[in-house]
Enzyme design. Structure first.
Site, mmCIF file in Angstrom:
data_model
loop_
_atom_site.group_PDB
_atom_site.id
_atom_site.type_symbol
_atom_site.label_atom_id
_atom_site.label_comp_id
_atom_site.label_asym_id
_atom_site.label_seq_id
_atom_site.Cartn_x
_atom_site.Cartn_y
_atom_site.Cartn_z
ATOM 1 N N GLY A 46 0.797 -1.216 0.000
ATOM 2 C CA GLY A 46 0.000 0.000 0.000
ATOM 3 C C GLY A 46 0.834 1.272 0.000
ATOM 4 C CD GLU B 52 24.712 -7.887 -20.038
ATOM 5 O OE1 GLU B 52 25.191 -8.954 -20.432
ATOM 6 O OE2 GLU B 52 25.324 -6.813 -20.099
#
Length: 394
Positions: free
Chosen positions: A347, A371
């Site tokens: 939350g 990558e």
């Protein structure tokens, strides 16, 4: 029979790495995130402590009993443990960049000795070339009179491009000959004609500098080319791509470390609110939060096994292009989704900077991008499984 049990010494080493990450690395994580580029380097005391810790681990590995796992898989486990403390502080402080993987993959023994102790970054991406490495326009021309390579071009998003000692640059010897003509070159930072022109401000891994570099008639010795200068139309690009076979399992392990940190923290906070996470019940007996957490655990465990498999193949000297892409794609995607869900479950406090969860969410995203993006990994995987060429499946 397949045995998935980790050797006792390996367990001890990973515990040492995790304890060190918790005590010496994680406490600095928020500082370097908040003050991006305001520090010139990772604090010297952190670097020294990481070196001392590495020396202790190395001595333990050489003390007689060795881990049953090979160096690659042990390194993957250690990378995960270190990333659990911080996505990039440990890597930056250890002075091991992506360029070091290229040197280890394709350099000659003489080059490994000459460049092995350098902190080497990797320069691949260009303003007009991202995932399509065949579109590289940076050139390397041989001056036959001086026997030097002359490099010209622009590279962007060079990770650790400021802190490094050298940059491994991907450049083409002949644009007309496509991918086989692309080679990698070691360019030390002191070379004239190598100019850092921009430092990026980023979403995550803000402890790491990311630079744009321009090469203008940058001259380097002939022997700074990694591998052979010969252009082979068949298999000529594989030497360069071997770098990714080594680095993608490590990036996958990094993704796992960040996501594991977020998941463990989230479970801890949820338990404080009375939630339990039983493994002996059917799905229909669990509430939505329990199902979500157990699903995240399963996804990370699946990614972890893929990372370990690709690393283990490296240890055996086997080609692992398919497995490395599978590991990187699964780990990067899982880490992104898991950390996002952790922020959601916690939350407003999960979204705030009071806790590190929002930082882990930001840090994890890069593991799905650099990558080779997740989409590129899907193409690599499909081509390997179906036996298609690059032109057949784009």
């Amino acid at each position: 029979m397949i045995d998935f049990e980790i050797a006792p010494l390996t367990k001890e080493i990973i515990k040492m790495e995790r304890d060190f990450a918790q005590k010496e690395i994680r406490p600095h994580d928020r500082y370097y995130d908040e003050y991006e580029h305001e520090h010139d380097d990772v604090k010297e005391e952190i670097i020294e402590k990481i070196r001392q810790n590495a020396a202790v681990i190395q001595a333990k590995m050489q003390s007689g009993e060795k881990p049953a796992e090979g160096g690659g898989i042990t390194m993957a486990m250690m990378s995960e443990a270190r990333a659990w403390g911080s996505a990039y502080i440990g890597r930056e402080a250890s002075r091991m960049g992506l360029g070091n993987a290229a040197i280890n993959a394709v350099a000659t023994p003489e080059q490994r000795e000459r460049f092995g102790n350098m902190f080497a970054a990797m320069a691949i991406t260009e303003p007009g070339c991202g995932s399509d490495s065949a579109a590289i326009t940076t050139t390397a021309k041989l001056d036959t009179e001086t026997n030097e390579w002359i490099i010209n071009g622009e590279k962007i998003f060079v990770t650790s491009g400021h802190h490094c000692d050298a940059v491994v640059v991907w450049a083409t010897l002949d644009r007309n000959q496509g991918r086989p003509a692309i080679k990698s070159f070691v360019v030390e930072k002191f070379r004239k004609g190598m100019n850092i022109v921009k430092r990026e401000k980023k979403l995550g891994i803000r402890v790491s500098d990311t630079m744009a570099i321009v090469f203008e008639d940058c001259r380097i010795p002939y022997d700074n080319i990694l591998g052979s200068p010969e252009i082979k139309q068949k298999g000529g690009f594989k030497g360069v791509m071997k770098t990714f076979d080594m680095t993608r399992p490590v990036v996958g392990a990094m993704a796992l470390g960040v996501a594991q940190a977020a998941l463990e923290f989230t479970e801890e906070k949820l338990r404080e609110e009375g939630f339990t996470f039983p493994y002996d019940r059917n799905l229909y007996e669990l509430n939505a939060v329990q199902k979500t957490v157990l699903d995240m655990e399963a996804n990370l465990e699946a990614a972890r096994l893929l990372v370990w498999k690709s690393a283990a193949m490296l240890d055996k000297g086997e080609r692992n292009s398919l497995e490395a892409s599978c590991a990187k794609a699964k780990a990067g995607r899982s880490a992104t989704l898991v950390t996002q869900k952790c922020v959601e479950l916690l939350g407003p406090l999960g979204y705030s900077r009071e806790w590190l969860v929002e930082k882990w969410m930001r840090d994890s995203k890069i593991t799905d991008l650099f990558e080779g993006t997740g989409q590129i990994q899907m193409l690599v995987i499909a081509r390997n499984i179906l036996g298609f060429s690059r032109n057949q499946l784009k």
